[in-house]
Design an enzyme around this catalytic site. Sequence first.
Site, PDB file in Angstrom:
ATOM      1  N   ARG A  54      25.358  40.135 -40.848  1.00  0.00           N
ATOM      2  CA  ARG A  54      26.945  39.778 -40.830  1.00  0.00           C
ATOM      3  C   ARG A  54      27.571  40.659 -41.241  1.00  0.00           C
ATOM      4  NH1 ARG A  54      28.672  36.529 -44.172  1.00  0.00           N
ATOM      5  NH2 ARG A  54      26.706  35.286 -44.662  1.00  0.00           N
ATOM      6  N   TYR A 107      49.854  38.180 -24.565  1.00  0.00           N
ATOM      7  CA  TYR A 107      48.490  37.324 -23.908  1.00  0.00           C
ATOM      8  C   TYR A 107      48.901  36.074 -24.341  1.00  0.00           C
ATOM      9  CZ  TYR A 107      43.865  35.966 -23.511  1.00  0.00           C
ATOM     10  OH  TYR A 107      42.577  35.137 -22.912  1.00  0.00           O
ATOM     11  N   ASP A 178      48.011  45.484 -29.481  1.00  0.00           N
ATOM     12  CA  ASP A 178      46.903  45.174 -28.616  1.00  0.00           C
ATOM     13  C   ASP A 178      47.009  46.188 -27.605  1.00  0.00           C
ATOM     14  OD1 ASP A 178      45.429  44.147 -26.792  1.00  0.00           O
ATOM     15  OD2 ASP A 178      46.221  41.933 -27.145  1.00  0.00           O
ATOM     16  N   LYS A 203      37.428  43.762 -21.604  1.00  0.00           N
ATOM     17  CA  LYS A 203      37.945  44.242 -20.457  1.00  0.00           C
ATOM     18  C   LYS A 203      37.817  45.602 -20.003  1.00  0.00           C
ATOM     19  CE  LYS A 203      40.079  40.268 -21.008  1.00  0.00           C
ATOM     20  NZ  LYS A 203      41.411  40.111 -21.459  1.00  0.00           N
TER      21      LYS A 203
HETATM   22  C1  LIG Z   1      41.885  39.112 -22.494  1.00  0.00           C
HETATM   23  C2  LIG Z   1      42.736  39.611 -23.690  1.00  0.00           C
HETATM   24  C3  LIG Z   1      42.871  39.225 -25.049  1.00  0.00           C
HETATM   25  C4  LIG Z   1      41.675  38.299 -25.474  1.00  0.00           C
HETATM   26  O1  LIG Z   1      40.308  38.980 -25.562  1.00  0.00           O
HETATM   27  P1  LIG Z   1      38.958  38.178 -25.391  1.00  0.00           P
HETATM   28  O2  LIG Z   1      37.901  39.230 -25.330  1.00  0.00           O
HETATM   29  O3  LIG Z   1      39.126  37.410 -23.859  1.00  0.00           O
HETATM   30  O4  LIG Z   1      39.033  37.255 -26.406  1.00  0.00           O
HETATM   31  C5  LIG Z   1      43.719  39.791 -25.793  1.00  0.00           C
HETATM   32  N1  LIG Z   1      44.782  40.640 -25.530  1.00  0.00           N
HETATM   33  C6  LIG Z   1      44.987  40.898 -23.953  1.00  0.00           C
HETATM   34  C7  LIG Z   1      46.021  41.638 -23.704  1.00  0.00           C
HETATM   35  C8  LIG Z   1      43.921  40.408 -23.275  1.00  0.00           C
HETATM   36  O5  LIG Z   1      44.152  40.777 -21.848  1.00  0.00           O
END
Ligand SMILES: *Cc1c(COP(=O)(O)O)cnc(C)c1O
Length: 383
Positions: A54, A107, A178, A203
């Site tokens: 962990r 998001y 992000d 993604k």
């Molecule tokens: C999908 C997404 C997230 C969240 O990510 P997960 O892997 O689904 O938890 C955060 N920010 C953006 C811009 C996203 O497209």
Amino acid sequence: MTREQPGGLSPATVVVSAGRPDRHQGGALNLPVVLSSTNVSQGVPGAGELLYGRMDTEAWHPFEDALGRLEGSAHPALVFGSGMAAIAGAFSLIPDGGRLVLPRHAYQVTIGYARDLAERHGVDVALVDIDDTDSVVAALPGTSMLWVESPTNPMLEVADLPVLVEAAHAAGALVGVDNTFATPLVQRPFEHGADIVVHSVTKYLAGHSDVVLGAALADDDALHARLHAYRTLHGSIAGPFEVWLALRGLRTLALRVERAQANAAELARRLSEHPAVAEVRHPSLRGDPGHERATRLMEGYGSIIGLRPRGGAAAADLVVKALELWVPATSLGGVESSLERRRRFATESLTVPEDLLRLSVGIEDVEDLWGDLDRALRSLAGS
Ligand SMILES: *Cc1c(COP(=O)(O)O)cnc(C)c1O
């Protein structure tokens, strides 16, 4: 994608060559999936010694090192169990009763999490139009953290990152970015002075819609240590196989991004001339509100398109239904092209138009993608 990294290698080379085992005669080219919850250890552990899964495990290191290099960070990335887990780690840096400024079109789950912090930790949350630099700067006094998404999900607004970072730092705020939509091949927020970068690795980085994974990075030693401590305390860790798959996906990131961006720009251009289309958003389009900034700050325009067909939400739903090649699904950044009407979610921001389709353009042949889209849009006229 031509810019050289400080270390000398182009990012297109780093994605292929980073995180490999040491070379020796007969050695494997790829690392194994390391499945071990604990490490051999006795006595007082030394600094950085591997102890328990962990806290840290060699299963994460190759991917963490590769992403750290791609973002140009002083530290390796920290993998988390999902993008949201990484964002929760970043938001843990906001003190109770602090202030968080974030884009109104971030998001939607990030906004939901900010609302949770407001309710349970007294955080003052301000939603801003990230496109409107003056209004963001005006919201900064007293801010603990400015959160930036650029381009935003799903409205594709492009932030003036260097100006916002400078203003936020002058106001004493940390800046978190992000970088999911852009990927480090298209935008490197640390070069503009950002403090934290997060990814939904789910993604583009993993890229094959077969993994849920996240990552957070910090340049500063103390911030990196706090994120690491958060991950260990909360146990928001990733499984070894997910991380292995993400590194496997990363190998083709440069090719995938190049192809998907080229496809997206071509489709956006054709859509902008289509009789069944009311509006197209893609920063590659000359008239797009994000075009100037994206040209200045990014190495490409990304591969997400915002599309509003004529005829409102009902028409948008019909387009989704009529498509055969494009996959109707949430998520984005996979090799396959997919789309969804964002307001089908009750939680989506009400300033996102009801009829907005978010297209995630994949790496298929652009003529096949266009043929399917054009046919679906033309079917509207007949319905
Ligand atoms: C999908 C997404 C997230 C969240 O990510 P997960 O892997 O689904 O938890 C955060 N920010 C953006 C811009 C996203 O497209």
